[in-house]
Design an enzyme around this catalytic site. Structure first.
Site, PDB file in Angstrom:
ATOM      1  N   LYS A  13       0.833  -1.203   0.000  1.00  0.00           N
ATOM      2  CA  LYS A  13       0.000   0.000   0.000  1.00  0.00           C
ATOM      3  C   LYS A  13       0.875   1.264   0.000  1.00  0.00           C
ATOM      4  CE  LYS A  13      -3.877  -2.264   2.348  1.00  0.00           C
ATOM      5  NZ  LYS A  13      -4.858  -2.153   3.440  1.00  0.00           N
ATOM      6  N   TYR A  53     -12.362  -2.825  -3.637  1.00  0.00           N
ATOM      7  CA  TYR A  53     -12.947  -2.740  -2.301  1.00  0.00           C
ATOM      8  C   TYR A  53     -14.481  -2.718  -2.326  1.00  0.00           C
ATOM      9  CZ  TYR A  53      -8.356  -2.052  -0.116  1.00  0.00           C
ATOM     10  OH  TYR A  53      -7.073  -2.237   0.356  1.00  0.00           O
ATOM     11  N   ASN A 120      -1.771  -0.072   6.840  1.00  0.00           N
ATOM     12  CA  ASN A 120      -1.257  -1.335   7.382  1.00  0.00           C
ATOM     13  C   ASN A 120      -0.372  -2.079   6.373  1.00  0.00           C
ATOM     14  OD1 ASN A 120      -3.265  -2.137   5.699  1.00  0.00           O
ATOM     15  ND2 ASN A 120      -4.539  -3.116   7.264  1.00  0.00           N
ATOM     16  N   HIS A 123      -1.900  -5.504   1.403  1.00  0.00           N
ATOM     17  CA  HIS A 123      -3.177  -6.197   1.188  1.00  0.00           C
ATOM     18  C   HIS A 123      -2.867  -7.598   0.703  1.00  0.00           C
ATOM     19  CE1 HIS A 123      -7.051  -7.322  -0.521  1.00  0.00           C
ATOM     20  NE2 HIS A 123      -6.356  -7.765  -1.552  1.00  0.00           N
ATOM     21  N   GLU A 134      -9.527 -10.211  -8.008  1.00  0.00           N
ATOM     22  CA  GLU A 134      -8.580  -9.099  -7.830  1.00  0.00           C
ATOM     23  C   GLU A 134      -7.468  -9.139  -8.883  1.00  0.00           C
ATOM     24  OE1 GLU A 134      -7.342  -9.494  -3.731  1.00  0.00           O
ATOM     25  OE2 GLU A 134      -9.335  -8.960  -2.987  1.00  0.00           O
TER      26      GLU A 134
HETATM   27  P1  IDP Z   1      -7.601  -7.005   5.514  1.00  0.00           P
HETATM   28  O1  IDP Z   1      -6.811  -6.014   4.681  1.00  0.00           O
HETATM   29  O2  IDP Z   1      -6.848  -7.410   6.740  1.00  0.00           O
HETATM   30  O3  IDP Z   1      -8.149  -8.142   4.716  1.00  0.00           O
HETATM   31  P2  IDP Z   1     -10.304  -5.862   5.482  1.00  0.00           P
HETATM   32  O4  IDP Z   1     -11.306  -6.038   6.578  1.00  0.00           O
HETATM   33  O5  IDP Z   1     -10.525  -6.546   4.174  1.00  0.00           O
HETATM   34  O6  IDP Z   1      -8.865  -6.197   6.083  1.00  0.00           O
HETATM   35  O7  IDP Z   1     -10.231  -4.287   5.230  1.00  0.00           O
HETATM   36  C1  IDP Z   1      -9.578  -3.765   4.097  1.00  0.00           C
HETATM   37  C2  IDP Z   1      -8.732  -2.587   4.510  1.00  0.00           C
HETATM   38  O8  IDP Z   1      -9.577  -1.533   4.977  1.00  0.00           O
HETATM   39  C3  IDP Z   1      -7.790  -2.840   5.689  1.00  0.00           C
HETATM   40  O9  IDP Z   1      -6.590  -3.452   5.316  1.00  0.00           O
HETATM   41  C4  IDP Z   1      -7.580  -1.433   6.212  1.00  0.00           C
HETATM   42  O10 IDP Z   1      -6.657  -0.697   5.413  1.00  0.00           O
HETATM   43  C5  IDP Z   1      -8.967  -0.838   6.046  1.00  0.00           C
HETATM   44  N1  IDP Z   1      -9.806  -1.038   7.242  1.00  0.00           N
HETATM   45  C6  IDP Z   1     -10.475  -2.142   7.617  1.00  0.00           C
HETATM   46  N2  IDP Z   1     -11.155  -1.960   8.764  1.00  0.00           N
HETATM   47  C7  IDP Z   1     -10.911  -0.684   9.115  1.00  0.00           C
HETATM   48  C8  IDP Z   1     -11.321   0.109  10.222  1.00  0.00           C
HETATM   49  O11 IDP Z   1     -12.073  -0.310  11.115  1.00  0.00           O
HETATM   50  N3  IDP Z   1     -10.843   1.381  10.249  1.00  0.00           N
HETATM   51  C9  IDP Z   1     -10.027   1.866   9.287  1.00  0.00           C
HETATM   52  N4  IDP Z   1      -9.626   1.143   8.232  1.00  0.00           N
HETATM   53  C10 IDP Z   1     -10.048  -0.106   8.143  1.00  0.00           C
END
Ligand code: IDP
Length: 142
Positions: A13, A53, A120, A123, A134
């Protein structure tokens, strides 16, 4: 359960790219024994992100997430290996870097989510269906 050769879509990212962590992420992927089937540096379009997304559309973090993902270059990869979808998610660690286990990419390198929400580093696809969907978004010719 028998091991299965599969493909996963990985994205470094914008925070990971900006911080110069692309090599470290790719190093961990290769050290785990997965191979790189495709790799590109790109600036994600809104259309690609909306598709990528789609499952999160309408959630409170959706718009800030799309904003963040278009804030700079990303590195998109297709990786291959036995059970690499689950395996890469394990390498990546929990979504929230504060909660991600030490040893994982997010646990070792991710910043406190209280300060750096959405960010984070990586992905990784969460199922074979998501991976194929994807891969089609980011590498239409694969
Ligand atoms: P993942 O990336 O661990 O699979 P997902 O639930 O698919 O997590 O969420 C996609 C992305 O959306 C996350 O990696 C993060 O960047 C963002 N995200 C998910 N949940 C939150 C939240 O509660 N607050 C802010 N960003 C979030």
């Amino acid at each position: 359960m028998t091991a299965q050769t599969e493909r996963s879509l990985v994205i470094v990212k914008p925070d990971g790219y900006r911080r110069g962590l692309t090599g470290e992420v790719l190093r961990r992927i290769e050290a785990k024994g997965y191979t790189l089937a495709a790799l590109q540096v790109t600036e994600a379009t809104r259309e690609q992100l909306a598709e990528h997304y789609a499952e999160h559309e309408g959630k409170p973090f959706y718009e800030p997430l799309v904003e963040f993902m278009s804030s700079g270059p990303v590195v998109v990869a297709v990786i291959e290996g036995n059970d690499c979808i689950k395996g890469f998610r394990s390498l990546a660690g929990a979504t929230n870097p504060t909660e991600a286990a030490p040893g994982s990419i997010r646990g070792d390198l991710g910043r406190d989510w209280g300060l750096k929400v959405q960010q984070n580093i990586v992905h990784g696809s969460d199922s074979t269906e998501s991976a194929e969907r994807e891969i089609g978004i980011w590498f239409p010719n694969l």
